[in-house]
Design a protein around this motif. Structure first.
Motif, PDB file in Angstrom:
ATOM      1  N   ILE A  68     113.844  61.152  52.554  1.00  0.00           N
ATOM      2  CA  ILE A  68     112.521  61.406  51.954  1.00  0.00           C
ATOM      3  C   ILE A  68     112.018  62.659  52.656  1.00  0.00           C
ATOM      4  N   ILE A  69     111.826  63.711  51.907  1.00  0.00           N
ATOM      5  CA  ILE A  69     111.430  64.983  52.517  1.00  0.00           C
ATOM      6  C   ILE A  69     110.133  65.458  51.865  1.00  0.00           C
ATOM      7  N   SER A  70     109.173  65.805  52.702  1.00  0.00           N
ATOM      8  CA  SER A  70     107.921  66.305  52.124  1.00  0.00           C
ATOM      9  C   SER A  70     107.849  67.813  52.274  1.00  0.00           C
ATOM     10  N   SER A  71     107.175  68.418  51.369  1.00  0.00           N
ATOM     11  CA  SER A  71     106.954  69.864  51.460  1.00  0.00           C
ATOM     12  C   SER A  71     105.831  70.252  50.510  1.00  0.00           C
ATOM     13  N   HIS A  72     105.227  71.389  50.801  1.00  0.00           N
ATOM     14  CA  HIS A  72     104.274  71.901  49.811  1.00  0.00           C
ATOM     15  C   HIS A  72     104.929  73.055  49.046  1.00  0.00           C
ATOM     16  N   GLY A  85     111.938  64.057  47.081  1.00  0.00           N
ATOM     17  CA  GLY A  85     110.995  65.089  47.495  1.00  0.00           C
ATOM     18  C   GLY A  85     109.548  64.671  47.255  1.00  0.00           C
ATOM     19  N   LEU A  86     108.762  64.710  48.314  1.00  0.00           N
ATOM     20  CA  LEU A  86     107.318  64.422  48.185  1.00  0.00           C
ATOM     21  C   LEU A  86     106.609  65.766  48.162  1.00  0.00           C
ATOM     22  N   ILE A  87     105.983  66.054  47.051  1.00  0.00           N
ATOM     23  CA  ILE A  87     105.365  67.377  46.927  1.00  0.00           C
ATOM     24  C   ILE A  87     103.865  67.280  46.744  1.00  0.00           C
ATOM     25  N   GLY A  88     103.177  68.031  47.538  1.00  0.00           N
ATOM     26  CA  GLY A  88     101.720  68.060  47.425  1.00  0.00           C
ATOM     27  C   GLY A  88     101.192  69.082  48.390  1.00  0.00           C
ATOM     28  N   ARG A  89      99.947  69.461  48.169  1.00  0.00           N
ATOM     29  CA  ARG A  89      99.372  70.455  49.069  1.00  0.00           C
ATOM     30  C   ARG A  89      98.945  69.805  50.371  1.00  0.00           C
ATOM     31  N   ASN A  90      98.487  70.634  51.296  1.00  0.00           N
ATOM     32  CA  ASN A  90      98.018  70.079  52.568  1.00  0.00           C
ATOM     33  C   ASN A  90      96.916  69.064  52.303  1.00  0.00           C
TER      34      ASN A  90
END
Lengths: 281, 306
Positions: free
Chosen positions: B187-191, B35-40
């Motif tokens: 690999i999944i990104s989300s905020h 999981g790749l986590i971060g804001r816009n």
């Protein structure tokens, strides 16, 4: 790369515009064969209209049938045969069809951002560039020769041998025009890579050529520059294609082929450079 | 040792003076749901774009399937992607859009298209034109595209945008099933951390182009879970006492001064009394534990990226 071209073929035969192109091409071939005059989309080649107007004035008639019949009777046997070459000479019409091919195959892919699907998990930029270029050039070449074959067939059916040179001669005339037409095709792909927008591409490709001709004519009138005059009289794409088909001269043909090749190579190199450097959004 | 699918080394991306990625080191192993986590604007999409070749890095390098980025060949065919918004041809149906890419990929068995459309619950509307699709349907088609051709690595950028809660739950099950059954790496990104928490086994927190933390699911649990924190000068003696006298096994030694006890069967005061009674000094005792969102906020520090 072959798979990418197969996929483009799959997509292009599912779009309505390719059938519209064929329908217009056939219609123009039929009209040209029936009225025994080359039809043009563009405005610059107005010889036919001038001829019609002159006869209409001489005969003092508005009947198109009467004018065409008079025109036909005034033509020598050679002129009658040459009519088929004049139709090939008006192949600048095909530019507008090629604009649609480049749009359908390349501009739509970049403008819709579907290009990222291909580049992210199927191909790299080099293969993508080459496959699109080869497909577009093949489609344009096929379209150019199909146009000649369509017209030859229809003209033979409608007017018979009297009004046509041999198929070989028509194919030869088409072949001489190919470098310029493919040079223009490569230039259209360059517009796509520069602007990356379908709307910009259509505007520049469709209006740009008219604007270009207008600016040249204006500069010719204002500047009285002999180079521009010579270019307009001999090498401006529309005039050059006509001369290559109807009155091919060795020197003119060589210059036109070189011009076409230079335009092709310059456009392809610039396109690749721009594409390689560009960010895919 | 697990097979490494993606490894980045000091990956950097600059746009003139703006640093979009700053020396990113990331390792994704086979079978991970990463999981790749971060804001816009944190840099999640940029990482994905570099890995998939949509943009070039300004510095550093990366390996895919243990091959350096400059020597990649057919490896690209082992990746399935959905980067940013799903883009397809408006005039083609869902089926024909996937068929177009199936031909590009050289897939001969077109039944795979039906399979992936079924997987994302679009089979019944496969002949509808893409232009008529809602955002959620478009997103599902993008996921179907990424899953087509049995990829070894699937990269999904904000895949649940616009999808209804039931759809999200179904997709979660699909991703975990694919990892379990076929060993596919995601690999999944989300905020939205709470969404990724339910499927990912490893997480990378990123903000302003910098890695804030790379952490496993278990470590994240440990960091967020409600617990009693004891600080003592004798961790060894304290743990022995906690296990033997108090029969507490659900605890973790954080460092040589801190123990976290997750069991709430015994009151903290009782544990404290027992430790002190046995000559172990307790310098601090307090309850800890935060929600995932609080944890995320604590990492990024509440600053904005705008």
């Amino acid at each position: 790369m072959i798979n990418m071209m197969k996929a483009d073929l799959f997509r292009i035969i599912r779009s309505k515009s390719i059938y519209v192109i064929f329908a217009i091409m056939l219609t123009m071939a039929i009209i040209s064969a029936v009225i025994k005059m080359p039809g043009t989309i563009a405005t610059a080649n107005s010889d036919s209209m001038e001829e019609i107007n002159e006869i209409a004035d001489e005969e003092n008639t508005n009947s198109l049938d009467a004018v065409l019949s008079k025109l036909d009777s005034k033509r020598s046997d050679e002129q009658k045969k040459n009519f088929s070459l004049k139709v090939i000479g008006s192949n600048m019409n095909l530019y507008y069809f090629i604009v649609f091919i480049v749009y359908g195959v390349l501009a739509a892919d970049i403008s819709n951002k579907t290009i990222k699907n291909t580049l992210s998990s199927i191909s790299d930029k080099r293969k993508y560039f080459l496959s699109k270029l080869i497909f577009i050039l093949s489609a344009a070449t096929l379209l150019i020769f199909l146009n000649t074959l369509f017209f030859y067939g229809i003209n033979m059916i409608v007017n018979g041998e009297k009004y046509s040179v041999s198929l070989l001669r028509m194919l030869e005339a088409t072949l001489l025009q190919l470098p310029i037409l493919l040079g223009l095709t490569a230039f259209l792909t360059l517009i796509v890579y520069i602007f990356k927008s379908g709307a910009w591409y259509n505007s520049i490709a469709l209006l740009g050529i008219i604007l270009f001709q207008t600016i040249l004519s204006l500069s010719n009138s204002l500047l009285k520059c002999s180079a521009i005059t010579t270019y307009l009289k001999k090498y401006e794409a529309q005039v050059a294609l006509y001369k290559l088909a109807v009155h091919p001269e060795t020197y003119h043909t060589i210059v036109c082929i070189i011009m076409g090749i230079v335009m092709f190579l310059a456009s392809v190199i610039a396109s690749y450079y721009i594409f390689k450097k560009s960010e895919i959004k | 040792m697990k097979e490494v699918i993606v490894k980045t080394n000091q990956l950097t991306k600059k746009y003139d003076d703006f640093v979009a990625l700053d020396n990113i080191n990331m390792t994704v192993n086979k079978g991970d749901i990463y999981g790749l986590i971060g804001r816009n604007g944190a840099g999640k999409t940029t990482i994905m774009k570099i890995i998939t070749g949509l943009t070039e890095s300004s510095g550093g390098d990366y390996e895919l399937f243990s091959k350096p980025s400059n020597k990649l060949g057919d490896e690209k065919g082992r990746i399935g992607c959905l980067i940013e918004n799903p883009a397809f041809f408006n005039n083609l149906s869902a089926y024909n859009n996937l068929k177009y890419y199936a031909i590009q990929k050289g897939i001969s068995d077109m039944s795979k298209i039906g399979e992936v459309l079924e997987m994302v619950k679009l089979k019944d509307i496969k002949d509808k034109k893409f232009r008529t699709f809602s955002l959620g349907m478009k997103q599902r088609l993008g996921i179907a595209f990424a899953l087509m051709d049995d990829p070894d690595l699937v990269i999904l950028d904000e895949p649940i945008n616009g999808i209804d809660p039931i759809g999200i739950s179904e997709l979660r099950d699909t991703f975990t099933r694919l990892t379990r059954e076929r060993g596919i790496t995601f690999i999944i990104s989300s905020h939205i951390l709470s969404e990724l928490y339910l499927i990912a086994n490893r997480f990378m927190f990123i903000d302003k182009g910098k890695v804030l933390k790379e952490i496993t699911h278990e470590e994240l649990d440990a960091e967020c879970m409600r617990c009693t924190v004891f600080r003592t000068n004798n961790v060894k003696k304290a743990t022995a006492l906690i296990e033997e006298r108090l029969n507490i096994h659900d605890y973790k030694v954080i460092d040589n001064t801190e123990i976290r006890i997750y069991s709430d069967d015994i009151a903290p005061a009782v544990i404290n009394t027992e430790l002190v009674k046995n000559g172990i000094s307790v310098s601090a005792l307090f309850e800890s534990g935060i929600t995932l969102e609080e944890y995320f906020k604590s990492l990024v520090g509440g600053s904005t990226n705008d």
